[in-house]
Design a protein around this motif. Structure first.
Motif, PDB file in Angstrom:
ATOM      1  N   ARG A   1      13.571  -4.480  52.910  1.00 18.17           N
ATOM      2  CA  ARG A   1      12.853  -5.724  52.651  1.00 18.17           C
ATOM      3  C   ARG A   1      13.625  -6.600  51.668  1.00 18.17           C
ATOM      4  NH1 ARG A   1       8.341  -3.381  52.002  1.00 18.17           N
ATOM      5  NH2 ARG A   1       8.310  -3.352  49.723  1.00 18.17           N
ATOM      6  N   LEU A   2      14.201  -5.992  50.608  1.00 15.46           N
ATOM      7  CA  LEU A   2      15.006  -6.753  49.651  1.00 15.46           C
ATOM      8  C   LEU A   2      16.251  -7.334  50.320  1.00 15.46           C
ATOM      9  CD1 LEU A   2      14.853  -4.361  46.560  1.00 15.46           C
ATOM     10  CD2 LEU A   2      13.710  -6.568  46.810  1.00 15.46           C
ATOM     11  N   TRP A   3      16.867  -6.549  51.214  1.00 16.01           N
ATOM     12  CA  TRP A   3      18.054  -7.031  51.913  1.00 16.01           C
ATOM     13  C   TRP A   3      17.712  -8.207  52.810  1.00 16.01           C
ATOM     14  CZ3 TRP A   3      19.272  -6.981  57.210  1.00 16.01           C
ATOM     15  CH2 TRP A   3      20.597  -7.271  57.512  1.00 16.01           C
ATOM     16  N   GLU A   4      16.571  -8.127  53.498  1.00 14.44           N
ATOM     17  CA  GLU A   4      16.156  -9.227  54.362  1.00 14.44           C
ATOM     18  C   GLU A   4      15.873 -10.486  53.545  1.00 14.44           C
ATOM     19  OE1 GLU A   4      12.868  -7.536  56.369  1.00 14.44           O
ATOM     20  OE2 GLU A   4      14.080  -6.474  57.871  1.00 14.44           O
ATOM     21  N   GLU A   5      15.285 -10.328  52.358  1.00 18.05           N
ATOM     22  CA  GLU A   5      15.048 -11.482  51.492  1.00 18.05           C
ATOM     23  C   GLU A   5      16.362 -12.123  51.068  1.00 18.05           C
ATOM     24  OE1 GLU A   5      12.673 -10.264  48.234  1.00 18.05           O
ATOM     25  OE2 GLU A   5      10.930  -9.715  49.454  1.00 18.05           O
TER      26      GLU A   5
ATOM     27  N   ALA B   1      12.603  19.219  52.902  1.00 17.61           N
ATOM     28  CA  ALA B   1      13.220  18.212  53.777  1.00 17.61           C
ATOM     29  C   ALA B   1      12.187  17.224  54.293  1.00 17.61           C
ATOM     30  CB  ALA B   1      13.931  18.899  54.941  1.00 17.61           C
ATOM     31  N   VAL B   2      11.008  17.713  54.685  1.00 11.40           N
ATOM     32  CA  VAL B   2       9.968  16.825  55.214  1.00 11.40           C
ATOM     33  C   VAL B   2       9.445  15.902  54.115  1.00 11.40           C
ATOM     34  CG1 VAL B   2       7.648  16.762  56.186  1.00 11.40           C
ATOM     35  CG2 VAL B   2       9.312  18.400  57.065  1.00 11.40           C
ATOM     36  N   LEU B   3       9.155  16.457  52.937  1.00 13.24           N
ATOM     37  CA  LEU B   3       8.661  15.628  51.826  1.00 13.24           C
ATOM     38  C   LEU B   3       9.693  14.582  51.430  1.00 13.24           C
ATOM     39  CD1 LEU B   3       6.984  18.330  49.527  1.00 13.24           C
ATOM     40  CD2 LEU B   3       5.836  16.616  50.941  1.00 13.24           C
ATOM     41  N   ALA B   4      10.968  14.992  51.356  1.00 15.12           N
ATOM     42  CA  ALA B   4      12.019  14.043  50.982  1.00 15.12           C
ATOM     43  C   ALA B   4      12.174  12.955  52.030  1.00 15.12           C
ATOM     44  CB  ALA B   4      13.343  14.789  50.793  1.00 15.12           C
ATOM     45  N   ALA B   5      12.061  13.318  53.309  1.00 14.31           N
ATOM     46  CA  ALA B   5      12.174  12.311  54.373  1.00 14.31           C
ATOM     47  C   ALA B   5      11.081  11.259  54.243  1.00 14.31           C
ATOM     48  CB  ALA B   5      12.107  12.993  55.734  1.00 14.31           C
ATOM     49  N   VAL B   6       9.862  11.699  53.937  1.00 12.18           N
ATOM     50  CA  VAL B   6       8.749  10.747  53.768  1.00 12.18           C
ATOM     51  C   VAL B   6       8.999   9.833  52.574  1.00 12.18           C
ATOM     52  CG1 VAL B   6       6.301  10.554  53.240  1.00 12.18           C
ATOM     53  CG2 VAL B   6       7.074  12.272  54.876  1.00 12.18           C
ATOM     54  N   LEU B   7       9.396  10.419  51.434  1.00 14.20           N
ATOM     55  CA  LEU B   7       9.596   9.623  50.218  1.00 14.20           C
ATOM     56  C   LEU B   7      10.765   8.656  50.360  1.00 14.20           C
ATOM     57  CD1 LEU B   7       9.074  12.448  47.550  1.00 14.20           C
ATOM     58  CD2 LEU B   7       7.507  10.568  48.074  1.00 14.20           C
ATOM     59  N   LEU B   8      11.883   9.145  50.888  1.00 15.08           N
ATOM     60  CA  LEU B   8      13.065   8.290  50.985  1.00 15.08           C
ATOM     61  C   LEU B   8      12.936   7.260  52.092  1.00 15.08           C
ATOM     62  CD1 LEU B   8      15.864  10.945  50.339  1.00 15.08           C
ATOM     63  CD2 LEU B   8      15.033   9.181  48.781  1.00 15.08           C
ATOM     64  N   ARG B   9      12.147   7.543  53.118  1.00 13.80           N
ATOM     65  CA  ARG B   9      11.868   6.526  54.127  1.00 13.80           C
ATOM     66  C   ARG B   9      11.137   5.339  53.507  1.00 13.80           C
ATOM     67  NH1 ARG B   9      14.499   5.307  58.664  1.00 13.80           N
ATOM     68  NH2 ARG B   9      14.803   7.100  60.012  1.00 13.80           N
ATOM     69  N   ARG B  10      10.188   5.635  52.637  1.00 12.29           N
ATOM     70  CA  ARG B  10       9.468   4.555  51.955  1.00 12.29           C
ATOM     71  C   ARG B  10      10.421   3.735  51.084  1.00 12.29           C
ATOM     72  NH1 ARG B  10       4.054   6.462  49.103  1.00 12.29           N
ATOM     73  NH2 ARG B  10       3.961   4.189  48.909  1.00 12.29           N
ATOM     74  N   ARG B  11      11.327   4.422  50.374  1.00 16.79           N
ATOM     75  CA  ARG B  11      12.297   3.693  49.558  1.00 16.79           C
ATOM     76  C   ARG B  11      13.248   2.877  50.438  1.00 16.79           C
ATOM     77  NH1 ARG B  11      10.879   2.132  45.387  1.00 16.79           N
ATOM     78  NH2 ARG B  11      13.026   1.825  44.716  1.00 16.79           N
ATOM     79  N   ASP B  12      13.605   3.407  51.590  1.00 18.51           N
ATOM     80  CA  ASP B  12      14.494   2.682  52.494  1.00 18.51           C
ATOM     81  C   ASP B  12      13.833   1.394  52.979  1.00 18.51           C
ATOM     82  OD1 ASP B  12      17.091   2.899  54.096  1.00 18.51           O
ATOM     83  OD2 ASP B  12      15.621   2.512  55.675  1.00 18.51           O
TER      84      ASP B  12
ATOM     85  N   VAL C   1      20.796  10.561  57.769  1.00 17.66           N
ATOM     86  CA  VAL C   1      19.905  10.171  58.862  1.00 17.66           C
ATOM     87  C   VAL C   1      18.895   9.133  58.386  1.00 17.66           C
ATOM     88  CG1 VAL C   1      18.082  11.003  60.393  1.00 17.66           C
ATOM     89  CG2 VAL C   1      20.175  12.337  60.113  1.00 17.66           C
ATOM     90  N   ILE C   2      18.387   9.305  57.164  1.00 13.44           N
ATOM     91  CA  ILE C   2      17.353   8.411  56.633  1.00 13.44           C
ATOM     92  C   ILE C   2      17.940   7.093  56.175  1.00 13.44           C
ATOM     93  CG2 ILE C   2      15.697   8.120  54.741  1.00 13.44           C
ATOM     94  CD1 ILE C   2      15.316  11.154  54.791  1.00 13.44           C
ATOM     95  N   SER C   3      19.103   7.158  55.537  1.00 12.52           N
ATOM     96  CA  SER C   3      19.616   6.028  54.771  1.00 12.52           C
ATOM     97  C   SER C   3      20.246   4.964  55.664  1.00 12.52           C
ATOM     98  CB  SER C   3      20.655   6.516  53.755  1.00 12.52           C
ATOM     99  OG  SER C   3      21.223   5.437  53.059  1.00 12.52           O
ATOM    100  N   THR C   4      19.581   3.830  55.737  1.00 13.03           N
ATOM    101  CA  THR C   4      20.193   2.661  56.348  1.00 13.03           C
ATOM    102  C   THR C   4      20.406   1.564  55.312  1.00 13.03           C
ATOM    103  OG1 THR C   4      17.986   1.864  56.987  1.00 13.03           O
ATOM    104  CG2 THR C   4      19.242   3.116  58.631  1.00 13.03           C
ATOM    105  N   HIS C   5      19.527   1.514  54.306  1.00 15.85           N
ATOM    106  CA  HIS C   5      19.633   0.494  53.270  1.00 15.85           C
ATOM    107  C   HIS C   5      19.577   1.066  51.866  1.00 15.85           C
ATOM    108  CE1 HIS C   5      18.328  -1.810  56.839  1.00 15.85           C
ATOM    109  NE2 HIS C   5      19.001  -2.803  56.319  1.00 15.85           N
ATOM    110  N   LEU C   6      19.466   2.382  51.726  1.00 12.76           N
ATOM    111  CA  LEU C   6      19.450   2.988  50.397  1.00 12.76           C
ATOM    112  C   LEU C   6      20.790   2.741  49.704  1.00 12.76           C
ATOM    113  CD1 LEU C   6      17.731   6.430  51.138  1.00 12.76           C
ATOM    114  CD2 LEU C   6      16.745   4.489  49.911  1.00 12.76           C
ATOM    115  N   PRO C   7      20.796   2.552  48.388  1.00 15.42           N
ATOM    116  CA  PRO C   7      22.054   2.268  47.676  1.00 15.42           C
ATOM    117  C   PRO C   7      23.026   3.432  47.759  1.00 15.42           C
ATOM    118  CG  PRO C   7      20.251   2.657  46.122  1.00 15.42           C
ATOM    119  CD  PRO C   7      19.628   2.561  47.484  1.00 15.42           C
TER     120      PRO C   7
END
Length: 433
Positions: free
Chosen positions: A405-409, A389-400, A158-164
């Motif tokens: 941003r790197l993908w857009e660059e 789950a909530v803590l991981a969603a917050v952390l991984l959203r930030r990484r996403d 659900v979170i991962s759209t750009h995570l490796p």
């Protein structure tokens, strides 16, 4: 003459294309995790509603074949029977990883395997420390060790759209090893009153299962009755019946012979996975997660040593075990972190591994079979898994967001001259930051 169109009925079978679509959806981690979550929510609402007596009546209703030692309650049928199907799929996935996946070579498997082992040992140590300091029972030491594959992968999907993609591979390998550890713990530490005759019969059935695979015998009419018999014998032996599921999953061949479109393991997983994700695991959650949630019950989670140890083991122990274990292994051994990942990704993944729903509830039932303490342990598993789950969603959203941003660059750089950077000499690699 026009052909009559089949009528659609409310309770009839879905048309074949719609059945295929539902099955494909249930094979994805996102949908399977959402169905599991819905079942858990229904269980909590039902158990805390004016109809809670009906919930307990259904959960404790017994049926089966007493002559075969299979007169079980609905809750036990889901935990010992349906959950064996989940572990069959997990066993096939583990076999695939061992043969053709991330676990096939020590170099690629080292870090996630070490992370899984540390992610089991440290939560158990945290529970033990809390229980001893509070004068509680040590019986629940194994409860916070397990990571729920379905929930964890669903949250990541659900979170991962750009995570490796390497992050998912790391989590999958970790969770598979974690599940294998949980199975071994159930078989070794939560088995009593062994019936060696039934155990020998189950072992003989597994040997026959292996021989049928070895000689390439095909046909469900061989394997379904044999698998059912192995499961029944394993249950009557005193060993938890889910061990039969993972054993048969590990025996199934996961490599293709010449002329085969898919291996037996792949075919079974493809057929059984929708039932496991859409029926077996949700029904287990429905009758395992129905605990009374009140102010007093929640207070017990943070005041009694046993549920507090489970909560801290899932939320704190998993993070410390997985992250520090991975970091120290990469720092002091030849094992290396995948270059596509950053340590912030590993920290988010370690937090995500604190979701210990399905197997943690199962071990909790085995460790505390009776009394109100079992309800408090279940509440601790639910609250700890939700917190993770909530803590991981917050952390991984930030990484996403960082990876997006790197993908857009990269996209802007490629659009500048019309040539992708990877095809240009001296193109600068942008790794995770």
């Amino acid at each position: 003459m026009t052909q009559a169109r089949p009528r659609k009925t409310v309770w009839g079978l879905l048309p074949w294309p719609e059945r295929q679509a539902v099955a494909e959806a249930l094979r994805t981690e996102t949908v399977g995790g959402l169905v599991l979550l819905a079942a858990a929510v229904v269980a909590l609402l039902w158990a805390n509603s004016p109809w809670s007596a009906a919930y307990e009546s259904v959960r404790d209703f017994h049926f089966g074949i007493p002559a075969l030692g299979l007169d079980l309650s609905v809750a036990h049928w889901t935990a010992d029977g349906l959950l064996a199907i989940f572990f069959l799929v997990a066993g096939i996935e583990l076999k695939r990883e061992l043969v053709v996946g991330e676990l096939r070579t020590p170099a690629t498997a080292a870090l996630p395997v070490i992370a899984a082992l540390c992610g089991m040992a440290v939560p158990a140590a945290v529970y033990t420390l809390v229980a001893v300091s509070g004068g509680g029972s040590l019986g629940g030491w194994a409860v916070p060790m397990a990571t729920d594959i379905a929930f964890a992968l669903a949250v990541l999907a659900v979170i991962s759209t750009h995570l490796p993609s390497a992050l998912r591979a790391f989590l999958l390998t970790l969770a598979v090893v974690d599940d294998l550890g949980a199975i071994l713990i159930i078989a070794i530490f939560f088995t009593s009153d062994l019936d060696f005759l039934a155990l020998g019969g189950a072992f003989a059935g597994l040997v026959l299962f292996y021989a049928l695979q070895r000689f390439r015998v095909r046909g469900w009419w061989w394997y379904v009755p044999l698998g059912t018999a192995v499961w029944a014998l394993m249950y009557n032996s005193g060993v938890h019946a889910t061990v039969a599921g993972v054993a048969m999953g590990l025996i199934l061949r996961t490599t293709r012979d010449k002329g085969e479109e898919a291996s037996p393991g792949a075919r079974v997983s493809h057929l059984v996975h929708p039932f496991s994700a859409g029926v077996a695991v949700p029904l287990f959650a429905l009758f395992a997660a129905g605990v009374g949630i009140s102010g007093a019950a929640l207070a017990h989670v943070f005041t009694d040593p046993e549920p507090l140890g489970v909560f801290l083991g899932l939320v704190v122990g998993k993070i410390l075990g997985i992250f520090l274990g991975t970091y120290l292994a990469a720092r002091f051994t030849r094992a290396q972190l995948n270059p596509d990942l950053a340590w912030a990704d590993v920290f988010g993944l370690a937090t995500l591994a604190g979701i210990g729903f399905t197997v943690a509830l199962l071990i909790g039932e085995l460790a505390f079979p009776d009394g109100s303490e079992a309800e408090h342990i279940k509440a601790a598993v639910l609250i700890g898994s939700l917190t993770a789950a909530v803590l991981a969603a917050v952390l991984l959203r930030r990484r996403d967001r960082v990876y997006r941003r790197l993908w857009e660059e990269e996209e802007r750089d490629e659009d500048a001259d019309g040539i992708p950077d990877v095809y240009q000499t001296g193109a600068r690699s942008r790794g995770p930051r």
